[in-house]
Design a protein around this motif. Structure first.
Motif, PDB file in Angstrom:
ATOM      1  N   PRO A 129     -15.008  24.168  -1.735  1.00 55.76           N
ATOM      2  CA  PRO A 129     -15.944  24.678  -0.720  1.00 55.76           C
ATOM      3  C   PRO A 129     -16.798  23.624  -0.044  1.00 55.76           C
ATOM      4  O   PRO A 129     -17.538  23.952   0.892  1.00 55.76           O
ATOM      5  N   GLY A 130     -16.740  22.353  -0.499  1.00 58.52           N
ATOM      6  CA  GLY A 130     -17.630  21.347   0.085  1.00 58.52           C
ATOM      7  C   GLY A 130     -19.070  21.659  -0.256  1.00 58.52           C
ATOM      8  O   GLY A 130     -19.391  22.032  -1.384  1.00 58.52           O
ATOM      9  N   TYR A 131     -19.960  21.510   0.736  1.00 58.28           N
ATOM     10  CA  TYR A 131     -21.354  21.931   0.542  1.00 58.28           C
ATOM     11  C   TYR A 131     -21.761  22.781   1.735  1.00 58.28           C
ATOM     12  O   TYR A 131     -21.157  22.724   2.800  1.00 58.28           O
ATOM     13  N   GLY A 132     -22.811  23.589   1.550  1.00 55.80           N
ATOM     14  CA  GLY A 132     -23.181  24.536   2.593  1.00 55.80           C
ATOM     15  C   GLY A 132     -22.199  25.690   2.634  1.00 55.80           C
ATOM     16  O   GLY A 132     -21.357  25.872   1.736  1.00 55.80           O
ATOM     17  N   PHE A 133     -22.271  26.503   3.694  1.00 54.06           N
ATOM     18  CA  PHE A 133     -21.384  27.644   3.879  1.00 54.06           C
ATOM     19  C   PHE A 133     -21.286  28.471   2.586  1.00 54.06           C
ATOM     20  O   PHE A 133     -22.283  28.994   2.120  1.00 54.06           O
ATOM     21  N   LEU A 134     -20.105  28.553   1.975  1.00 55.47           N
ATOM     22  CA  LEU A 134     -19.889  29.433   0.820  1.00 55.47           C
ATOM     23  C   LEU A 134     -19.921  28.697  -0.515  1.00 55.47           C
ATOM     24  O   LEU A 134     -19.546  29.255  -1.547  1.00 55.47           O
ATOM     25  N   SER A 135     -20.398  27.460  -0.517  1.00 50.12           N
ATOM     26  CA  SER A 135     -20.296  26.633  -1.721  1.00 50.12           C
ATOM     27  C   SER A 135     -21.096  27.164  -2.899  1.00 50.12           C
ATOM     28  O   SER A 135     -20.725  26.911  -4.055  1.00 50.12           O
ATOM     29  N   GLU A 136     -22.198  27.856  -2.649  1.00 52.66           N
ATOM     30  CA  GLU A 136     -23.007  28.395  -3.738  1.00 52.66           C
ATOM     31  C   GLU A 136     -23.032  29.920  -3.719  1.00 52.66           C
ATOM     32  O   GLU A 136     -23.992  30.543  -4.160  1.00 52.66           O
ATOM     33  N   ASN A 137     -21.963  30.506  -3.224  1.00 53.41           N
ATOM     34  CA  ASN A 137     -21.823  31.950  -3.171  1.00 53.41           C
ATOM     35  C   ASN A 137     -20.999  32.400  -4.373  1.00 53.41           C
ATOM     36  O   ASN A 137     -19.779  32.227  -4.411  1.00 53.41           O
ATOM     37  N   ALA A 138     -21.678  32.961  -5.376  1.00 57.68           N
ATOM     38  CA  ALA A 138     -20.999  33.355  -6.611  1.00 57.68           C
ATOM     39  C   ALA A 138     -19.938  34.417  -6.352  1.00 57.68           C
ATOM     40  O   ALA A 138     -18.877  34.423  -7.001  1.00 57.68           O
ATOM     41  N   GLY A 139     -20.212  35.327  -5.397  1.00 64.29           N
ATOM     42  CA  GLY A 139     -19.230  36.360  -5.077  1.00 64.29           C
ATOM     43  C   GLY A 139     -17.939  35.776  -4.530  1.00 64.29           C
ATOM     44  O   GLY A 139     -16.838  36.215  -4.880  1.00 64.29           O
ATOM     45  N   PHE A 140     -18.070  34.767  -3.665  1.00 70.18           N
ATOM     46  CA  PHE A 140     -16.874  34.121  -3.112  1.00 70.18           C
ATOM     47  C   PHE A 140     -16.125  33.369  -4.209  1.00 70.18           C
ATOM     48  O   PHE A 140     -14.890  33.424  -4.284  1.00 70.18           O
ATOM     49  N   ALA A 141     -16.860  32.661  -5.059  1.00 70.73           N
ATOM     50  CA  ALA A 141     -16.219  31.934  -6.156  1.00 70.73           C
ATOM     51  C   ALA A 141     -15.411  32.884  -7.030  1.00 70.73           C
ATOM     52  O   ALA A 141     -14.266  32.589  -7.412  1.00 70.73           O
ATOM     53  N   PHE A 155     -38.938  20.322 -13.460  1.00 65.31           N
ATOM     54  CA  PHE A 155     -37.753  20.945 -12.866  1.00 65.31           C
ATOM     55  C   PHE A 155     -38.130  21.802 -11.654  1.00 65.31           C
ATOM     56  O   PHE A 155     -39.107  22.552 -11.694  1.00 65.31           O
ATOM     57  N   MET A 156     -37.367  21.668 -10.573  1.00 62.82           N
ATOM     58  CA  MET A 156     -37.529  22.527  -9.393  1.00 62.82           C
ATOM     59  C   MET A 156     -36.400  23.538  -9.292  1.00 62.82           C
ATOM     60  O   MET A 156     -36.619  24.744  -9.255  1.00 62.82           O
ATOM     61  N   GLU A 157     -35.163  23.036  -9.212  1.00 64.55           N
ATOM     62  CA  GLU A 157     -34.013  23.906  -9.054  1.00 64.55           C
ATOM     63  C   GLU A 157     -32.740  23.117  -9.319  1.00 64.55           C
ATOM     64  O   GLU A 157     -32.773  21.883  -9.445  1.00 64.55           O
ATOM     65  N   MET A 158     -31.622  23.833  -9.384  1.00 67.96           N
ATOM     66  CA  MET A 158     -30.327  23.183  -9.549  1.00 67.96           C
ATOM     67  C   MET A 158     -29.425  23.581  -8.402  1.00 67.96           C
ATOM     68  O   MET A 158     -29.283  24.765  -8.093  1.00 67.96           O
ATOM     69  N   ASN A 159     -28.819  22.588  -7.757  1.00 67.93           N
ATOM     70  CA  ASN A 159     -27.839  22.842  -6.710  1.00 67.93           C
ATOM     71  C   ASN A 159     -26.454  22.808  -7.338  1.00 67.93           C
ATOM     72  O   ASN A 159     -26.011  21.764  -7.836  1.00 67.93           O
ATOM     73  N   THR A 160     -25.778  23.945  -7.299  1.00 67.14           N
ATOM     74  CA  THR A 160     -24.513  24.100  -8.012  1.00 67.14           C
ATOM     75  C   THR A 160     -23.324  23.750  -7.111  1.00 67.14           C
ATOM     76  O   THR A 160     -22.432  24.575  -6.875  1.00 67.14           O
ATOM     77  N   ARG A 161     -23.339  22.518  -6.633  1.00 63.49           N
ATOM     78  CA  ARG A 161     -22.295  22.052  -5.709  1.00 63.49           C
ATOM     79  C   ARG A 161     -22.397  20.542  -5.575  1.00 63.49           C
ATOM     80  O   ARG A 161     -23.279  19.917  -6.157  1.00 63.49           O
ATOM     81  N   LEU A 162     -21.503  19.984  -4.783  1.00 61.42           N
ATOM     82  CA  LEU A 162     -21.597  18.581  -4.404  1.00 61.42           C
ATOM     83  C   LEU A 162     -22.721  18.446  -3.390  1.00 61.42           C
ATOM     84  O   LEU A 162     -22.849  19.266  -2.480  1.00 61.42           O
ATOM     85  N   GLN A 163     -23.532  17.399  -3.523  1.00 65.61           N
ATOM     86  CA  GLN A 163     -24.651  17.200  -2.608  1.00 65.61           C
ATOM     87  C   GLN A 163     -24.243  16.341  -1.412  1.00 65.61           C
ATOM     88  O   GLN A 163     -23.338  15.504  -1.501  1.00 65.61           O
ATOM     89  N   VAL A 164     -24.965  16.521  -0.301  1.00 65.39           N
ATOM     90  CA  VAL A 164     -24.744  15.693   0.879  1.00 65.39           C
ATOM     91  C   VAL A 164     -24.867  14.213   0.503  1.00 65.39           C
ATOM     92  O   VAL A 164     -24.091  13.369   0.970  1.00 65.39           O
ATOM     93  N   GLU A 165     -25.829  13.887  -0.336  1.00 61.06           N
ATOM     94  CA  GLU A 165     -26.131  12.493  -0.648  1.00 61.06           C
ATOM     95  C   GLU A 165     -25.325  11.940  -1.818  1.00 61.06           C
ATOM     96  O   GLU A 165     -25.650  10.875  -2.363  1.00 61.06           O
ATOM     97  N   HIS A 166     -24.234  12.585  -2.206  1.00 62.39           N
ATOM     98  CA  HIS A 166     -23.458  12.117  -3.355  1.00 62.39           C
ATOM     99  C   HIS A 166     -22.915  10.691  -3.198  1.00 62.39           C
ATOM    100  O   HIS A 166     -22.702  10.000  -4.205  1.00 62.39           O
ATOM    101  N   PRO A 167     -22.682  10.170  -1.959  1.00 66.51           N
ATOM    102  CA  PRO A 167     -22.151   8.805  -1.863  1.00 66.51           C
ATOM    103  C   PRO A 167     -23.022   7.730  -2.505  1.00 66.51           C
ATOM    104  O   PRO A 167     -22.498   6.715  -2.983  1.00 66.51           O
ATOM    105  N   VAL A 168     -24.349   7.901  -2.519  1.00 68.84           N
ATOM    106  CA  VAL A 168     -25.174   6.841  -3.115  1.00 68.84           C
ATOM    107  C   VAL A 168     -24.941   6.755  -4.618  1.00 68.84           C
ATOM    108  O   VAL A 168     -24.983   5.658  -5.202  1.00 68.84           O
ATOM    109  N   THR A 169     -24.684   7.901  -5.248  1.00 64.65           N
ATOM    110  CA  THR A 169     -24.348   7.881  -6.674  1.00 64.65           C
ATOM    111  C   THR A 169     -22.988   7.226  -6.888  1.00 64.65           C
ATOM    112  O   THR A 169     -22.801   6.442  -7.825  1.00 64.65           O
TER     113      THR A 169
END
Length: 640
Positions: free
Chosen positions: A80-92, A292-306
């Motif tokens: 799913p990449g990121y955004g759109f349906l990437s964190e939609n549990a129903g779609f998963a 702790f603030m939250e968890m993003n359950t997907r690949l992040q936009v900024e993953h290249p720096v890691t």
């Protein structure tokens, strides 16, 4: 191993996933809206399927169409990449129910981390420190106000289902709470269909620190260290870096261990990011002031720096883990190498309140070289559409030190060129050169505090005028001529009784100047020049400045109707010209009609005057800010 993969996304992240999949021998399938039929991700995939009209709600958010496309093309998995349906549990879950492999965390983990109140309660139980606040089910205004009073002002009201800064309000005093709560709830209901909120203690000097985690289906979870994403505008990240400035080993160990506990608490599988807020009011980061603030359950936009500091391809890890393989590396095999930084290049105009900019890209040229990485989904000739996120590219730099990474990224921004669409390159460069950022440890409010300075557009320097005049004059000469023109062939101010002087008239935006070529000396500050269809661009601090001879037409920056320069407010087509050069006009008189976005826009005279310059031609396509007409005031009006 997965053999065929459908990417349920578009733009640079789709291209990024395709690149890794291809290197692994995986067949790729793209999906696209009607607006993206010729997009780069479609061109690069092995196969592509149309899924609907341009609006995302009618295409990229249509899960059933995406699953149908996967089945029709024989795809085994969906990323799913990121955004759109990437964190939609129903779609998963629908992907899994369709017998396909979901390249992402289990739907239960997405659900567990999807609501901020439930996620924080879960984190508390797992021993992860959370921001002091109220997570209760009683949502009555009276209870919320009472809890806010107990927490102490200022307080942050936060939608439980929120994200991207929506449904958030800072409240500094008790008398402001009721109105802020109503506003927050209205926005949350409109954006997420859920008006429930939580309360948090407002951290007065907040830094945004996040940890990349990764789990597999065999029970292994590792962290890939932290990123600092504190440089933000309206809760949207602008520049990200890894590792975080001022992070000592003890604090790093504590925050990364907390992130791993958070992932294990929800049986996490795949790539995820645990986001923390740090109180930097005492300067250095400390484990007892990070929550702790939250968890993003997907690949992040900024993953290249890691990826740059660890040498890991996170998309490859995603595909291997989704195929059932264990994590490729154990925690003790991972280490930090150097420093990496990412800038998000957007199609927007900081000088005009960051208004989005759309249109065709005549140029989309990004710097290349050692320590440089570019993630993009566009190239020359592509279009920036009004339907989607306006990100043009992610520019990434890696160096041995933070200072080296900043210098490399600054050079990348200063020499990359996008035209004629406006970008935030000069703003990003100003952020990198900002003293506070250079020193490290800026808070999330830094841009808001310095926005007027950071968004001030660069002005053309004398060297820009001179170099542009020289280059445009050379371009105007016959190809076989490499000498100055003779006195009988050039309009250059030839004099029989004195030295010849050669003048070139230029315009830059609404400004006109006559440059004496015989007096040019630009050796000390020669700008980077790029020819374009309607003139010549000089790059000045990341800002492309268009220089033209008056006979040319095209876009210009710094247009000002008060000076008589009438420019195109948006890309469009000239469908009618009502005046001619030399005509007298009255204030408010219609000069021409521009058709844009299926609507007609009449441009009128700003004052009584004369049409001194007419560049517009009926039927002509023009870009935003193209100089169309210039009106000069009448002599008698000036005398008054």
């Amino acid at each position: 191993m997965i053999r065929s993969l459908l990417i349920a996304n578009r733009g640079e992240i789709a291209c990024r996933i395709i690149r890794t999949a291809r290197s692994m021998g995986i067949r790729t399938i793209a999906v696209h809206s009607e607006a993206d039929a010729g997009a780069m991700h479609v061109r690069e995939a092995d196969e592509a399927v149309a899924i609907g009209p341009p609006p995302a709600a009618e295409s990229y958010l249509q899960g059933d169409r995406i699953i149908a496309a996967a089945k029709a093309t024989g795809a085994e998995a969906i990323h799913p990449g990121y955004g759109f349906l990437s964190e939609n549990a129903g779609f998963a879950q629908a992907v899994i129910d369709a017998g396909l492999i979901w390249v992402g965390p289990p739907p239960a983990a997405i659900t567990a981390m999807g609501l901020k109140d439930a996620a924080k309660a879960l984190m508390q139980a797992a021993g992860v420190p959370v921001t002091p606040g109220y997570l209760g089910e009683d949502q009555s205004p009276e209870r919320l106000f009472s809890e806010a009073q107990a927490i102490g002002w200022p307080v942050l009201i936060k939608a439980v289902a929120g994200g991207g800064g929506k449904g958030m309000r800072r409240v500094d005093a008790s008398e402001d709470f009721a109105e802020a709560l109503l506003s927050c709830r209205r926005e949350a209901q409109a954006s997420f269909g859920n008006d429930a909120v939580i309360l948090e203690k407002w951290i007065t000097s907040p830094r945004h620190i996040e940890v990349q985690v990764f789990g597999d289906s065999h029970g292994n979870v590792v962290h890939l260290f932290e990123r600092d994403c504190s440089l933000q505008r309206r809760h949207q990240k602008v520049i990200e870096e890894a590792p975080a400035p001022g992070m000592d080993e003890e604090t790093r160990a504590a925050i990364c261990a907390a992130a791993v506990r958070a992932a294990k608490a929800v049986d996490y599988v795949g790539a995820g990011t645990v986001e923390f807020i740090a109180d930097a009011s005492q300067g250095a980061l400390s484990a007892d002031r990070i929550w702790f603030m939250e968890m993003n359950t997907r690949l992040q936009v900024e993953h290249p720096v890691t990826e740059e500091i660890t040498g890991v391809d996170l998309v490859e890890w995603q595909l291997r883990v989704a195929s059932g393989e264990p994590l490729p590396l154990a925690q003790e095999d991972l280490s930090i190498n150097g420093w990496a930084m990412e800038a998000r290049l957007y199609a927007e105009d900081p000088a005009r309140g960051f208004l989005p900019s759309t249109g065709l890209l005549e140029l989309a040229s990004f710097a290349d070289g050692y320590g440089i990485r570019v993630e993009t989904g566009v190239e020359d000739g592509d279009e920036i559409s009004p339907f989607y996120d306006p990100m043009i590219a992610k520019l990434v730099a890696h160096g041995d030190t933070r200072e080296e990474a900043i210098a490399t990224l600054a050079e990348q921004l200063a020499t990359s060129v996008v035209w004629p669409v406006k970008t935030n390159a000069a703003f990003l460069l100003a952020c990198l050169r900002d003293t506070g950022f250079a020193e490290g440890g800026v808070t999330t409010g830094h841009i808001a505090e310095h926005v007027d300075t950071l968004t001030l557009p660069p002005s053309p320097q004398e060297a820009d005028w001179q170099a542009a005049a020289q280059q445009l004059w050379l371009q105007s000469m016959p190809a076989q001529s490499n000498t100055l023109p003779g006195p009988w062939t050039a309009l250059d101010g030839f004099r029989a009784n004195g030295p010849r002087r050669l003048f070139v008239t230029l315009q830059q935006g609404a400004h006109h100047r006559q440059i004496d070529l015989s007096a040019i000396d630009v050796a000390d500050d020669h700008p980077y020049l790029i020819p374009v269809s309607d003139g010549l661009i000089a790059l000045r601090d990341g800002q492309p400045l268009l220089f033209q001879t008056p006979r040319n037409t095209g876009s210009s920056s710094g247009s000002d109707a008060a000076s008589g320069a009438i420019t195109a407010p948006m890309p469009g087509r000239v469908i009618a010209v009502a005046v001619a050069a030399g005509d007298s006009v009255l204030k408010g008189q219609k000069l021409l009609t521009l058709e844009a976005m299926k609507m007609e826009h009449s441009l009128t005279a700003p004052f009584d005057g004369v049409v001194a310059e007419l560049s517009a031609i009926e039927g002509q396509q023009v870009q935003v800010d193209a100089l169309l007409i210039r009106i000069e005031q009448r002599a008698e009006a000036l005398a008054d």
